[in-house]
Design an enzyme around this catalytic site. Sequence first.
Site, PDB file in Angstrom:
ATOM      1  N   ASP A   1      -7.691  11.082   8.960  1.00 30.56           N
ATOM      2  CA  ASP A   1      -8.575  10.027   8.466  1.00 30.56           C
ATOM      3  C   ASP A   1      -9.418   9.471   9.617  1.00 30.56           C
ATOM      4  OD1 ASP A   1      -6.306   8.977   9.644  1.00 30.56           O
ATOM      5  OD2 ASP A   1      -5.608   7.926   7.845  1.00 30.56           O
TER       6      ASP A   1
ATOM      7  N   HIS B   1       3.808   4.830   9.075  1.00 21.43           N
ATOM      8  CA  HIS B   1       3.862   3.389   8.766  1.00 21.43           C
ATOM      9  C   HIS B   1       5.253   2.920   8.343  1.00 21.43           C
ATOM     10  CE1 HIS B   1      -0.405   3.193   9.161  1.00 21.43           C
ATOM     11  NE2 HIS B   1      -0.631   4.007   8.149  1.00 21.43           N
TER      12      HIS B   1
ATOM     13  N   ASP C   1       0.794  -1.222   0.000  1.00 21.58           N
ATOM     14  CA  ASP C   1       0.000   0.000   0.000  1.00 21.58           C
ATOM     15  C   ASP C   1       0.835   1.286   0.000  1.00 21.58           C
ATOM     16  OD1 ASP C   1      -1.702  -2.131   0.553  1.00 21.58           O
ATOM     17  OD2 ASP C   1      -3.139  -0.848   1.580  1.00 21.58           O
TER      18      ASP C   1
ATOM     19  N   ASP D   1      -4.093   9.585  13.961  1.00 23.04           N
ATOM     20  CA  ASP D   1      -4.438   9.029  12.648  1.00 23.04           C
ATOM     21  C   ASP D   1      -5.263   7.754  12.886  1.00 23.04           C
ATOM     22  OD1 ASP D   1      -3.148   9.046   9.569  1.00 23.04           O
ATOM     23  OD2 ASP D   1      -3.754   7.048  10.280  1.00 23.04           O
TER      24      ASP D   1
HETATM   25  C1  X5A Z   1      -0.747   7.621   6.492  1.00 21.83           C
HETATM   26  C2  X5A Z   1      -1.947   6.784   6.213  1.00 21.83           C
HETATM   27  C3  X5A Z   1      -2.878   4.816   5.242  1.00 21.83           C
HETATM   28  C4  X5A Z   1      -2.526   3.615   4.455  1.00 21.83           C
HETATM   29  C5  X5A Z   1      -3.758   2.811   4.127  1.00 21.83           C
HETATM   30  C6  X5A Z   1      -3.432   1.583   3.362  1.00 21.83           C
HETATM   31  N1  X5A Z   1      -1.761   5.647   5.540  1.00 21.83           N
HETATM   32  N2  X5A Z   1      -4.594   0.806   3.071  1.00 21.83           N
HETATM   33  O1  X5A Z   1      -3.039   7.160   6.565  1.00 21.83           O
HETATM   34 ZN    ZN Z   2      -4.021   6.934   8.317  1.00 20.95          ZN
END
Ligand code: X5A
Ligand code: ZN
Length: 695
Positions: free
Chosen positions: A267, A137, A94, A174
């Site tokens: 998010d 991540h 991802d 987040d």
């Molecule tokens: C930084 C962040 C999300 C990745 C989602 C992958 N990453 N499915 O919000």
């Molecule tokens: Zn995120």
Amino acid sequence: MASGTALLYDEEMTRYQLLWDYPACKIESPERLTVSHEALQTTGLSGRCVSLPVRQATEDEILLAHSQEYLESVKKTPSMSLEELVTFTQQYGDVYFHPNIYHCAKLAIGATLQLVDAVMTGKVRNGMALVRPPGHHSQRSLASGFCVFNNVAIAALYAKKHFNVRRVLIVDWDIHHGQGLQYCFEEDSEVLYFSWHRYEHQRFWPNLRESDFDAVGKGKGAGFNINLPWNKVGMGNSDYLSVFFHVLLPIAYEFNPELVLVSAGFDSAIGDPEGHMCATPDIFGHLTHLLMSLASGRLCAILEGGYNLTSLAQSVCQTVQTLLGDPPSRISGLSSPCQSALESIHCVRGAHQQYWTCLKYADVGPQLEASTKCPRLEGVIGEADEEGTQAEEAQKEGEIKEIAWPEPPSRMAPPVRTGVVLPTGLEDHVPASCLRVTTIPLTSTEAAKGLSDPADPKLKDDKVLQSLGGVSSLLEKIEKKEVRNGLAVVPDLSLAVAFGVQQALTSFTDRVLLVFLGSNPPIELQEDGRVMLIQFCCTEQLETKSKFYIPVCLKKQSPSDVPGFLYAVLTLLLPLAYGYDPGMILAATRERDGVGLAAWAQLIGLLQGLAQGHTLALLLQGAEEVTVKATAASLLGEPTPTLGPLGVPLLENVKAVEKQRQRLQAHWGLLKAADEDHLRATCGHTEDEYSGVLP
Ligand code: X5A
Ligand code: ZN
């Protein structure tokens, strides 16, 4: 004292994007940054910030958190062909690469470090970095989840190295678990990592066993990793605030950070296609405000995720506006967290009980095997939950395309924020930026209006009439928005409080929160809900059944029980106050009965998150100069001095707080920190037995 809010942004970070068809990465677009920045401009917020230049990170800085091999391979991406980029990308999950992403990733770190520098050197008090790519991540030798380098991890390591910071708090709000941050610091007791994240018992990305609440850190880092898994979607403002009141803030105050880093992903806000949560953008104003009381206000927010452009832009604005010092907007309709949230809160408090004094005596119940408390999915992962929430079900069937929510109300601050009415001699002790309010004494008829005893002989005293005139003008100025809050030193506290409450109720609000330190309640309370009285005192008060009168008896400990008081403020007063949602706050004390100066200043600071910052502080004449000074500073929004290392609270004080929390939970849901039904069902305890768990 450091002031000002830094904003870091460089358009260059919009200059990379997904170049091939890869549905999982479509949402991570350049517009995320442009809409956020444009919103800050159109609202006039960016103009109020100190704009600092972004720079590229050095290789040494990247190597603080990443391996040489990984750096070398990312370094090759700018010259790769499209085909090579696709192949390179495929070894990770991802995440996508682009010829310009390495450049942007270096700018993202550089912006973050410029912010840390500015905050740590006192050039500014706090700030936000709007960056792409995000970081939380990414791991030592791995890109993941749109992240290339771990901006926030590097920031924490940089602060330790260059500023000798011994305690960094990372708050990752987040909606994804920042596993990269967890891996980086899980054995580090100098970096406390907190993350809440959509988890759904391991069904949600990145589907890791170690994202659960029982991953508490390893070795000397045990207790310094806090995971709050959300096992349902649709979590809202009440769920988020409850976690702050009952998990994060008590631990954070005990940790006593010197610097707060926020992995500020949005998010977790309503409308986001990844999070599916329901918390509204204005909640981030409150989360920010609550964190600003820590580390003398040294807070750096670094953008992570956020994929609904509207929600993202609004949330960024709410965060920055709070960093600038404007009072957060009122949040109405707060109630109990949902069952699933309570279960998570309960579990994480249990997992951390052995590491943190603030949780030691709390109602987390008997220790149980983690798996018996919160059943986790065994075997298959990544499969849809059988019983999804309504929102998800509806979405699956295509019923809801766009979730709608009202735009956050505008929250402009009055130019002068604190009005003061002080006896001569004290005036020199408050900052020049306070507005000295001249007062006209009231007539005894004016003063008698609304007082329970209009025939009170004190109403003949000129000094009293003068001071009530002061209270009256301050409230008038607050109502007219000429000032946000006020401070008066008065000769008769009870009268001033009674009068102030009455005037606030008749002129501009239907709910007043009265926070009173002292033994004799200054007013007689009606049960009509127009006033909530939270009283801190050192002597036992009569039992009460009222849900609007909350006496908290805290026994004195020499010099005072700061940890006990703070525990009461975070886990009792704030949940009550947020649930009550007052339009005005009166904070009054005769002599800070048993409450230390720094703790009082913290209380005043935290209260500024409520009632749009409309607070009237009333001190009894004779109050020490330092009290007047500290109260004014907190009202002005100056960073509150830290409380220092907290000792152990007095057991009986914790009990007194718990007693009130138990008593009031049915009325004020934000007080709940445990899922009692679940507890009872799991361990077969009755309610009576359960209350016996308390020390
Ligand atoms: C930084 C962040 C999300 C990745 C989602 C992958 N990453 N499915 O919000
Ligand atoms: Zn995120």
